[in-house]
Design an enzyme around this catalytic site. Structure first.
Site, PDB file in Angstrom:
ATOM      1  N   CYS A  99      -7.987   3.111  14.284  1.00 21.39           N
ATOM      2  CA  CYS A  99      -8.724   2.113  13.509  1.00 21.39           C
ATOM      3  C   CYS A  99      -9.995   1.652  14.224  1.00 21.39           C
ATOM      4  CB  CYS A  99      -7.826   0.929  13.198  1.00 21.39           C
ATOM      5  SG  CYS A  99      -6.247   1.460  12.501  1.00 21.39           S
ATOM      6  N   LYS A 127      -8.167  -7.897   5.796  1.00 25.55           N
ATOM      7  CA  LYS A 127      -7.157  -8.417   4.876  1.00 25.55           C
ATOM      8  C   LYS A 127      -7.625  -8.421   3.430  1.00 25.55           C
ATOM      9  CE  LYS A 127      -3.589 -10.287   3.237  1.00 25.55           C
ATOM     10  NZ  LYS A 127      -3.889  -9.447   2.067  1.00 25.55           N
ATOM     11  N   HIS A 167      -9.520  -2.156   4.475  1.00 25.07           N
ATOM     12  CA  HIS A 167      -9.485  -1.497   5.779  1.00 25.07           C
ATOM     13  C   HIS A 167      -9.471   0.030   5.632  1.00 25.07           C
ATOM     14  CE1 HIS A 167      -8.694  -0.500   9.852  1.00 25.07           C
ATOM     15  NE2 HIS A 167      -7.395  -0.663   9.883  1.00 25.07           N
TER      16      HIS A 167
END
Lengths: 388, 388
Positions: free
Chosen positions: B87, B332, B336
């Protein structure tokens, strides 16, 4: 490059089929050999960045293979990243390391590559190779990598005076070299009859025109040339570095009997090094299929367009020829662990240029490595020199 | 950094669920917005390198996604590479671009990220996330990413005076911000009751503690600060850049109520920028789970260890608070898309610092972005400044 850089250590794992080893084990094996190759003065705490070429380990570790491996050998906390450009992942990892050090951004950089492919069954293996082609226009249309290179070979054989036997001669030469390489996956010679008579894979390419799938790892330590004496009396200078990209799909390329990205990368590397093709004594080229080595001769300027096959026919690129190519055995015989391949080439040239290549030793002060991603979507070329 | 660098353009695609779009389409959408954001003087032919964060597009394009995307928008022939650190792939792509330009190695570098995750069914999606954990010690033992962050949250709630409600407040705040972001995946506010009462995912984390899976892309153009005036009167200077790595597996870390790699990356970025946490006006942090945002407050020095939850409780990090965090909606609510996330953060800060963030606009001259790979195997932190 703003300051000259040198390689002061290089190592690789055995290449082959190692079901009991993880990528961490293979990486550590290569790293240990690198450490052993450094004559003096190595402190792991001095390494300030690492770049790890890898294509996903067949799905077993798709993310963070970089930190997984570097943490395992004790290189903690430093910036590390996985670099991926299909089969040119290793070459691009070296681009990053060389540019980071030459620019002064980093002082000691590790360039590495690792791959584990032998756990995959045949179909999954083809999937893992195919997903480096253009998904929409090639993979989902049923194209395999052998198919792509077969199209290039068909066209090459149609446009030139080359015959399939010349491609087979590449396999024979590279197996002869691999037989002398204790790290090689296939350490055995083959004769021309074996190579020409092998079962078809994708016409005109047969089994012996194709490199194997391989588990393996390799790494090299890049430092500023002015600091090299702290590590060794025999550094290998990286004087040229070229990288380029292109469309992934064959139909989108300017030509299919040359790899334009490799040609461009070579131009850039030669320009940076201030040398030309004639100055290269020894080269490691990307022979994923035999046709790829013949195209490499031409893309690197060793031969004119359409005449690369003459070099293999005349023995020029044999180990006892005027310009030996793939003394390691190449991808064909040494093996092709995707992300490691571009760095494994460095290991061979590091040994050749320092005179430690044993039975494979040739006379050379200038070396070149050529690494191609996919069928030519990306490529890197490096020039290495020793002496003054 | 040997020469100061600036961002003169940044853009992103919509974040969400786009079954009809490929990664090329999403990349082009972000690139077109980047081009539109540059006030003047942009010539694609000047771009001399591109770095593309990506985690494998759910297996659809595992190799050469870099060249596939850059070729599609007409950036032909240049060195391009895929950068992967789970990520934090986007953050590391920006590290490469910033260092390449600051060191003088490149003059115009594109930092980008792209991911397509919504094509994956639930199980495949978990697999694609899990393979960024330690395969041997976490993934094959049945650990999911929600599970890893749940362990961190359990320990944090046990060691501090925080309650789960404080984690839910992060979700409420970020949804409020996402509701004002036309690019966000979830453009709707939620109340605390909704957040606290959501179904459990991995105790103590529930559905509203977790970010969604997302399709999306983002990119930013990095140039030498001294050249920025050719493109805009309002460049955003990248004054700090820090990157670090750590063990992938939680049991191997120094602590599980902090992310040591993020702490180290922050130290490096602050040192390079010559500022401290108190100088940061606005931040985009990696809230893959709500607990991660609270830990980020502490790792970035916005709060002492164990007291990060007080910032959310007191409204300090709300859009109208003293130090707004995740004005974009964060992972959130904005979404993502793994490889794009670190670059998407830049897009928000580019807009905030130039005063073009519309309804989300806050007062800020110094911004910070914080991007974490896996559960902390890699991390990057950047500092951005405008004015003098």
């Amino acid at each position: 490059m703003s300051r000259p850089v040198a390689i002061v250590g290089a190592g690789q794992s055995d290449y082959g089929d190692f079901p009991a080893l993880t990528i961490k084990d293979l990486f550590a094996e290569a790293y240990d050999e690198l450490v052993a190759s450094i004559d003096r003065g190595y402190d792991p705490g001095d390494v300030d960045a690492a770049y790890v070429g890898n294509l996903g380990t067949g799905g077993a570790q798709l993310g963070l293979a970089s930190a997984l491996c570097t943490d395992y050998v004790g290189l903690d906390g430093i910036p590390v990243e996985r670099v991926e450009n299909a089969c040119a992942s290793g070459g691009y990892a070296l681009v990053n390391a060389v540019e980071a050090v030459s620019s002064g951004e980093r002082d000691v950089a590790l360039a590495a590559g690792v791959e584990k492919m032998r756990d995959l069954s045949g179909d999954r293996s083809k999937y893992w190779l195919g997903v480096s082609g253009d998904t929409e226009y090639e993979r989902l249309a049923g194209m395999t990598f052998a198919g792509v290179y077969a199209i290039m070979a068909q066209r090459y054989l149609a446009e030139t005076d080359a015959a399939h036997d010349h491609l087979s001669m590449v396999a024979v030469k590279n197996h002869a070299n691999g037989a002398a390489n204790p790290h090689a996956q296939f350490q055995r010679e083959i004769d021309l009859e074996t190579a020409t008579g092998a079962p078809a894979v994708a016409d005109p390419l047969n089994l012996y025109d194709a490199c194997p799938t391989t588990d393996g790892a390799a790494c090299a330590l890049v430092v500023p040339a002015e600091e090299a004496a702290a590590y060794t009396d025999d550094p290998v200078h990286v004087t040229g570095c070229g990288a380029a990209s292109d469309a992934l799909a064959l139909h989108d390329r300017e030509t299919i009997t040359s790899v334009p990205a490799a040609r461009l990368a070579a131009e850039r590397a030669y320009e940076r090094a201030g040398i030309g093709p004639d100055d290269v004594d020894v080269a490691e080229v990307h022979d994923c299929f035999t046709i790829a080595e013949v195209l490499a001769y031409e893309d690197l300027g060793f031969a004119e367009r359409g005449r690369g096959w003459e070099l293999i026919a005349e023995g020029v690129t044999a180990r006892d020829g005027a310009r030996p190519v793939n003394t390691s055995g190449g991808l064909k015989s040494k093996g092709h662990p995707l992300g490691a391949t571009g760095i494994g080439q460095v290991v061979e040239l590091f040994e050749q240029l320092r005179g430690t290549a044993g039975e494979r030793q040739v006379e050379a002060t200038t070396g070149l490595s050529h690494n191609v991603g996919g069928s030519g979507g990306a490529a890197t070329v490096f020039v290495y020199e020793v002496g003054s």
